[in-house]
Design a protein around this motif. Structure first.
Motif, PDB file in Angstrom:
ATOM      1  N   UNK A  46      22.060  -8.143 -43.939  1.00 18.86           N
ATOM      2  CA  UNK A  46      22.250  -9.499 -43.414  1.00 18.86           C
ATOM      3  C   UNK A  46      23.402  -9.532 -42.414  1.00 18.86           C
ATOM      4  N   UNK A  47      24.483  -8.829 -42.715  1.00 15.26           N
ATOM      5  CA  UNK A  47      25.623  -8.779 -41.814  1.00 15.26           C
ATOM      6  C   UNK A  47      25.252  -8.083 -40.509  1.00 15.26           C
ATOM      7  N   UNK A  48      24.552  -6.977 -40.595  1.00 11.68           N
ATOM      8  CA  UNK A  48      24.110  -6.277 -39.387  1.00 11.68           C
ATOM      9  C   UNK A  48      23.204  -7.161 -38.539  1.00 11.68           C
ATOM     10  N   UNK A  49      22.304  -7.884 -39.180  1.00  7.54           N
ATOM     11  CA  UNK A  49      21.408  -8.784 -38.441  1.00  7.54           C
ATOM     12  C   UNK A  49      22.208  -9.899 -37.765  1.00  7.54           C
ATOM     13  N   UNK A  50      23.209 -10.437 -38.457  1.00 15.55           N
ATOM     14  CA  UNK A  50      24.036 -11.500 -37.881  1.00 15.55           C
ATOM     15  C   UNK A  50      24.832 -10.992 -36.683  1.00 15.55           C
ATOM     16  N   UNK A  51      25.381  -9.797 -36.792  1.00 14.39           N
ATOM     17  CA  UNK A  51      26.142  -9.216 -35.681  1.00 14.39           C
ATOM     18  C   UNK A  51      25.220  -8.989 -34.488  1.00 14.39           C
ATOM     19  N   UNK A  52      24.048  -8.476 -34.731  1.00 17.35           N
ATOM     20  CA  UNK A  52      23.082  -8.242 -33.661  1.00 17.35           C
ATOM     21  C   UNK A  52      22.709  -9.547 -32.979  1.00 17.35           C
ATOM     22  N   UNK A  53      22.449 -10.569 -33.786  1.00 17.06           N
ATOM     23  CA  UNK A  53      22.105 -11.881 -33.215  1.00 17.06           C
ATOM     24  C   UNK A  53      23.267 -12.448 -32.413  1.00 17.06           C
ATOM     25  N   UNK A  54      24.480 -12.345 -32.952  1.00 17.12           N
ATOM     26  CA  UNK A  54      25.642 -12.912 -32.279  1.00 17.12           C
ATOM     27  C   UNK A  54      25.910 -12.226 -30.939  1.00 17.12           C
ATOM     28  N   UNK A  55      25.725 -10.942 -30.901  1.00 17.05           N
ATOM     29  CA  UNK A  55      25.957 -10.211 -29.648  1.00 17.05           C
ATOM     30  C   UNK A  55      24.939 -10.577 -28.587  1.00 17.05           C
ATOM     31  N   UNK A  56      23.745 -10.950 -28.994  1.00 17.29           N
ATOM     32  CA  UNK A  56      22.688 -11.217 -28.038  1.00 17.29           C
ATOM     33  C   UNK A  56      22.479 -12.690 -27.725  1.00 17.29           C
ATOM     34  N   UNK A  57      23.228 -13.569 -28.348  1.00 13.87           N
ATOM     35  CA  UNK A  57      22.951 -14.984 -28.136  1.00 13.87           C
ATOM     36  C   UNK A  57      23.697 -15.524 -26.924  1.00 13.87           C
ATOM     37  N   UNK A  58      23.061 -16.445 -26.254  1.00 13.82           N
ATOM     38  CA  UNK A  58      23.634 -17.045 -25.050  1.00 13.82           C
ATOM     39  C   UNK A  58      24.678 -18.101 -25.412  1.00 13.82           C
ATOM     40  N   UNK A  59      25.429 -18.471 -24.413  1.00 12.97           N
ATOM     41  CA  UNK A  59      26.443 -19.514 -24.587  1.00 12.97           C
ATOM     42  C   UNK A  59      25.791 -20.828 -25.024  1.00 12.97           C
ATOM     43  N   UNK A  79      17.622 -34.696 -27.293  1.00 12.92           N
ATOM     44  CA  UNK A  79      19.017 -35.091 -27.508  1.00 12.92           C
ATOM     45  C   UNK A  79      19.964 -33.907 -27.307  1.00 12.92           C
ATOM     46  N   UNK A  80      19.590 -32.779 -27.866  1.00 10.20           N
ATOM     47  CA  UNK A  80      20.449 -31.596 -27.764  1.00 10.20           C
ATOM     48  C   UNK A  80      20.511 -31.079 -26.336  1.00 10.20           C
ATOM     49  N   UNK A  81      19.380 -31.072 -25.654  1.00  7.73           N
ATOM     50  CA  UNK A  81      19.355 -30.620 -24.260  1.00  7.73           C
ATOM     51  C   UNK A  81      20.246 -31.517 -23.398  1.00  7.73           C
ATOM     52  N   UNK A  82      20.189 -32.818 -23.648  1.00  4.41           N
ATOM     53  CA  UNK A  82      21.025 -33.752 -22.902  1.00  4.41           C
ATOM     54  C   UNK A  82      22.504 -33.419 -23.108  1.00  4.41           C
ATOM     55  N   UNK A  88      15.041 -30.119 -21.513  1.00  6.43           N
ATOM     56  CA  UNK A  88      14.430 -29.630 -22.753  1.00  6.43           C
ATOM     57  C   UNK A  88      13.620 -28.346 -22.529  1.00  6.43           C
ATOM     58  N   UNK A  89      12.911 -28.264 -21.401  1.00  5.52           N
ATOM     59  CA  UNK A  89      12.106 -27.072 -21.127  1.00  5.52           C
ATOM     60  C   UNK A  89      12.991 -25.846 -20.906  1.00  5.52           C
ATOM     61  N   UNK A  90      14.119 -26.025 -20.218  1.00  8.76           N
ATOM     62  CA  UNK A  90      15.057 -24.909 -20.022  1.00  8.76           C
ATOM     63  C   UNK A  90      15.596 -24.442 -21.356  1.00  8.76           C
ATOM     64  N   UNK A  91      15.928 -25.380 -22.231  1.00 12.21           N
ATOM     65  CA  UNK A  91      16.424 -25.024 -23.556  1.00 12.21           C
ATOM     66  C   UNK A  91      15.338 -24.285 -24.343  1.00 12.21           C
ATOM     67  N   UNK A  92      14.114 -24.751 -24.267  1.00 18.01           N
ATOM     68  CA  UNK A  92      13.006 -24.056 -24.949  1.00 18.01           C
ATOM     69  C   UNK A  92      12.860 -22.626 -24.453  1.00 18.01           C
ATOM     70  N   UNK A  93      12.933 -22.435 -23.128  1.00 15.68           N
ATOM     71  CA  UNK A  93      12.814 -21.081 -22.569  1.00 15.68           C
ATOM     72  C   UNK A  93      13.963 -20.193 -23.031  1.00 15.68           C
ATOM     73  N   UNK A  94      15.152 -20.748 -23.071  1.00 20.11           N
ATOM     74  CA  UNK A  94      16.305 -19.964 -23.512  1.00 20.11           C
ATOM     75  C   UNK A  94      16.189 -19.586 -24.983  1.00 20.11           C
ATOM     76  N   UNK A  95      15.725 -20.501 -25.791  1.00 20.65           N
ATOM     77  CA  UNK A  95      15.517 -20.208 -27.210  1.00 20.65           C
ATOM     78  C   UNK A  95      14.445 -19.135 -27.379  1.00 20.65           C
ATOM     79  N   UNK A  96      13.370 -19.256 -26.633  1.00 22.29           N
ATOM     80  CA  UNK A  96      12.298 -18.266 -26.709  1.00 22.29           C
ATOM     81  C   UNK A  96      12.805 -16.889 -26.287  1.00 22.29           C
ATOM     82  N   UNK A  97      13.624 -16.835 -25.249  1.00 23.56           N
ATOM     83  CA  UNK A  97      14.178 -15.559 -24.787  1.00 23.56           C
ATOM     84  C   UNK A  97      15.090 -14.944 -25.844  1.00 23.56           C
ATOM     85  N   UNK A  98      15.681 -15.785 -26.688  1.00 25.16           N
ATOM     86  CA  UNK A  98      16.561 -15.307 -27.764  1.00 25.16           C
ATOM     87  C   UNK A  98      15.790 -15.020 -29.047  1.00 25.16           C
TER      88      UNK A  98
END
Length: 158
Positions: A46-59, A79-82, A88-98
């Motif tokens: 779980x820790x390794x997975x969290x570190x991997x996710x954290x290193x690869x996640x966008x701002x 609401x979150x995109x605002x 919202x579409x840009x946020x969706x694309x960024x989430x999908x890329x992650x």
């Protein structure tokens, strides 16, 4: 620090300290965590997975997670995109890329907020559910799905 230096330091200092603490040296992070957690490596994985996710996640993904943990009742991507100043579409694309989705992030945030309230608090399940934007039944189902138990059983374990 070289192995020789570390060994020499320990060799020189241990006689001065005496046997104050039992310790083990390990070169492998996973092995060290497994020896501490005693859960067959689940914590290390779980820790390794969290570190991997954290290193690869966008701002923006880090900011989205902070928003959702601060206000898990906030249930729309719009609401979150605002708040992130993106569409919202840009946020969706960024989430999908992650490798994630808004739905997954919202579920994870709700769980992250609800678990400590249930485990360490005395609020009723319905109150915790309302705090995270779910019905009582939906929160019970989420905890059962993610943790394999009920909120009541979680409290008893704590």
């Amino acid at each position: 620090v070289s192995d020789t230096f570390a060994s020499a330091t320990l060799t020189g200092i241990l006689p001065l300290l005496g046997e104050t603490h039992v310790f083990t040296l390990s070169r492998d992070r996973g092995e060290a965590i497994t020896s501490l957690a005693k859960d067959g490596g689940a914590t290390a994985a779980a820790l390794d997975a969290a570190v991997t996710r954290a290193r690869g996640e966008s701002h923006d993904l880090r900011r989205l997670r902070a928003i959702l943990r601060r206000e898990p009742i906030r249930g729309t991507i719009e609401d979150c995109a605002r708040e992130l100043a993106v569409s919202p579409r840009t946020l969706q694309r960024e989430l999908q890329a992650s490798g994630t989705s808004f739905r997954d992030e919202l579920r994870d945030a709700r769980l992250a907020v609800a678990l400590p309230l249930l485990i360490h608090g005395d609020a009723k399940v319905a109150a915790v559910a309302a705090r995270v934007g779910l019905s009582e039944r939906a929160l019970i189902d989420l905890i059962r799905q993610e943790k394999g138990t009920t909120p009541g059983a979680l409290r008893k374990k704590a």
